[in-house]
Write a protein that holds these residues in place. Sequence first.
Motif, PDB file in Angstrom:
ATOM      1  N   SER A   9     -39.128  14.875  12.059  1.00 11.94           N
ATOM      2  CA  SER A   9     -39.344  15.924  11.058  1.00 11.94           C
ATOM      3  C   SER A   9     -38.239  16.058  10.029  1.00 11.94           C
ATOM      4  O   SER A   9     -38.314  16.912   9.147  1.00 11.94           O
ATOM      5  CB  SER A   9     -39.507  17.282  11.764  1.00 11.94           C
ATOM      6  N   ASN A  35     -42.164  17.861   7.559  1.00 11.95           N
ATOM      7  CA  ASN A  35     -41.811  19.204   7.086  1.00 11.95           C
ATOM      8  C   ASN A  35     -42.395  19.407   5.697  1.00 11.95           C
ATOM      9  O   ASN A  35     -42.867  18.458   5.067  1.00 11.95           O
ATOM     10  CB  ASN A  35     -40.290  19.420   7.104  1.00 11.95           C
ATOM     11  N   ASP A  36     -42.369  20.636   5.229  1.00 14.34           N
ATOM     12  CA  ASP A  36     -43.047  20.994   3.984  1.00 14.34           C
ATOM     13  C   ASP A  36     -42.454  20.325   2.742  1.00 14.34           C
ATOM     14  O   ASP A  36     -43.080  20.326   1.670  1.00 14.34           O
ATOM     15  CB  ASP A  36     -43.019  22.517   3.778  1.00 14.34           C
ATOM     16  N   ALA A  47     -49.336  18.168  12.069  1.00 10.35           N
ATOM     17  CA  ALA A  47     -48.642  19.164  12.907  1.00 10.35           C
ATOM     18  C   ALA A  47     -48.744  18.839  14.391  1.00 10.35           C
ATOM     19  O   ALA A  47     -49.273  19.608  15.189  1.00 10.35           O
ATOM     20  CB  ALA A  47     -49.196  20.553  12.630  1.00 10.35           C
ATOM     21  N   LYS A 342     -31.780  31.296   7.939  1.00  8.02           N
ATOM     22  CA  LYS A 342     -32.992  30.810   7.291  1.00  8.02           C
ATOM     23  C   LYS A 342     -33.273  31.594   6.012  1.00  8.02           C
ATOM     24  O   LYS A 342     -32.779  32.706   5.828  1.00  8.02           O
ATOM     25  CB  LYS A 342     -34.186  30.929   8.239  1.00  8.02           C
ATOM     26  N   LYS A 363     -39.481  24.941   5.000  1.00  5.53           N
ATOM     27  CA  LYS A 363     -40.813  25.524   5.182  1.00  5.53           C
ATOM     28  C   LYS A 363     -41.109  26.399   3.985  1.00  5.53           C
ATOM     29  O   LYS A 363     -40.348  27.321   3.673  1.00  5.53           O
ATOM     30  CB  LYS A 363     -40.876  26.343   6.474  1.00  5.53           C
ATOM     31  N   ALA A 364     -42.213  26.065   3.294  1.00  2.85           N
ATOM     32  CA  ALA A 364     -42.633  26.829   2.111  1.00  2.85           C
ATOM     33  C   ALA A 364     -41.513  26.975   1.088  1.00  2.85           C
ATOM     34  O   ALA A 364     -41.317  28.042   0.495  1.00  2.85           O
ATOM     35  CB  ALA A 364     -43.159  28.195   2.532  1.00  2.85           C
ATOM     36  N   ASN A 368     -35.320  26.351   6.693  1.00  3.57           N
ATOM     37  CA  ASN A 368     -35.926  26.716   7.975  1.00  3.57           C
ATOM     38  C   ASN A 368     -35.212  26.038   9.130  1.00  3.57           C
ATOM     39  O   ASN A 368     -35.794  25.822  10.184  1.00  3.57           O
ATOM     40  CB  ASN A 368     -37.414  26.330   7.968  1.00  3.57           C
TER      41      ASN A 368
END
Length: 418
Positions: A9, A35-36, A47, A342, A363-364, A368
């Motif tokens: 990841s 990951n994003d 996922a 985070k 993340k987004a 994260n």
Amino acid sequence: MKKVLIIGSGAREHALAQTFCRSEQVETVLVAPGNDGMQDIGIQCIATSATDLSGLVDLALREKVDLTFVGNEEPLTLGIVDLFQQAGLRIFGPSKLAAQLEGSKSFTKNILQQYNIPTARSVTVSSLREAQQQVGTFGIPVVLKYDGLALGKGVTIATTQEEVAAYLQDLYTHNPEDKLVIESYMAGVEFSIFSLVGENGVMVHAPLAQDHKRRYDGDKGPNTGGMGAYSPVRWLGDEVYQQAIKTLVVPTVNAMAQEGMPFVGVLYTGVMLTDEGPKVVEFNVRFGDPEAQVVLPQFQGDFYQVIDELIGGRQPQPRWQTKDVYVGVVLAASGYPQSPVKGAAVPSVDDVSPLIINYAGVKAGKANGGRVATIVAHGSSATLAQQKVYNKIDTLKTELQYRHDIAYQAVQSENKRI
């Protein structure tokens, strides 16, 4: 057209996915879980956890994956290669037995000692009393290594007797039966060799890399998973490179074959160049992170073809660039490594263009995890590459933290300061 699965990841897996995407044979690269930040054309994140071995087998079968490449160590030490092969799936990485080279430091030390491969003097203990009896024979500083996996942070260099006593008390209070490797301290220059090892012992070697483990400038502060790296390490010279391969890498691959657990996959040899020559610091059984991010962009050609040939026991003829030096700087969350915070905004691809960015704990669009991204620049010298990467990073409006001196030894060498 081929479909490749990358397991992991982090930024290392992002760099691997990009490298496979450059192959004319590869149409799609799946990354599990990814990951994003991995938004490149041709890359899809799935996922499925890197430690869900049966889920990964099911994924590879369902998606008709042509090749799986394992990015991180945990699934390797759990035996993912064995499971994939039992399912008739092609995968590049070591068996569970061979992965002990990373999964157990005491196993590695036994191999090195048995086959007279240069390394530091060491002893393995499994109780507080035994550790206290043995550690006094090593002097100060002394190296203390947790026997199992520790995400690149399982090594402590103790510089006082008080530090040794506190470390041992803490370890055996919480883990009374754990193995600990006590090792004499080696002084010198540390660097990394990445060897791609195939069936029948065929192998190819990537350019030398050097990473920076300590959190703060000047190699101060706690050990981390790595705050940056550069490659190639020109100032060490080709003679050192070839000597380390001849005396450390090849004998280890041969030893594993003799022990009935032949090694196939990425062998990361951590080397210390001492006054007595190169010695093994450690082995990992996968690409390092952040070293992968500065080594893989140097590959020229079809990476899928090279791995395919290695799995088939055929000797590839890979090409690596020789013109430039690549410098990668890790952006980390505030509080890393002890207590990463985070939520900080993460630079976009457009923010760092034309430099390379590989995403890790994202993340987004927010931080994260601990290490969040690696930004990579290259230039005809380490000095120029370092200037490029910091000129870009220093203009970013970011709460993320980073070191300001990655590649300092190479820069000092180019400017005749070492």
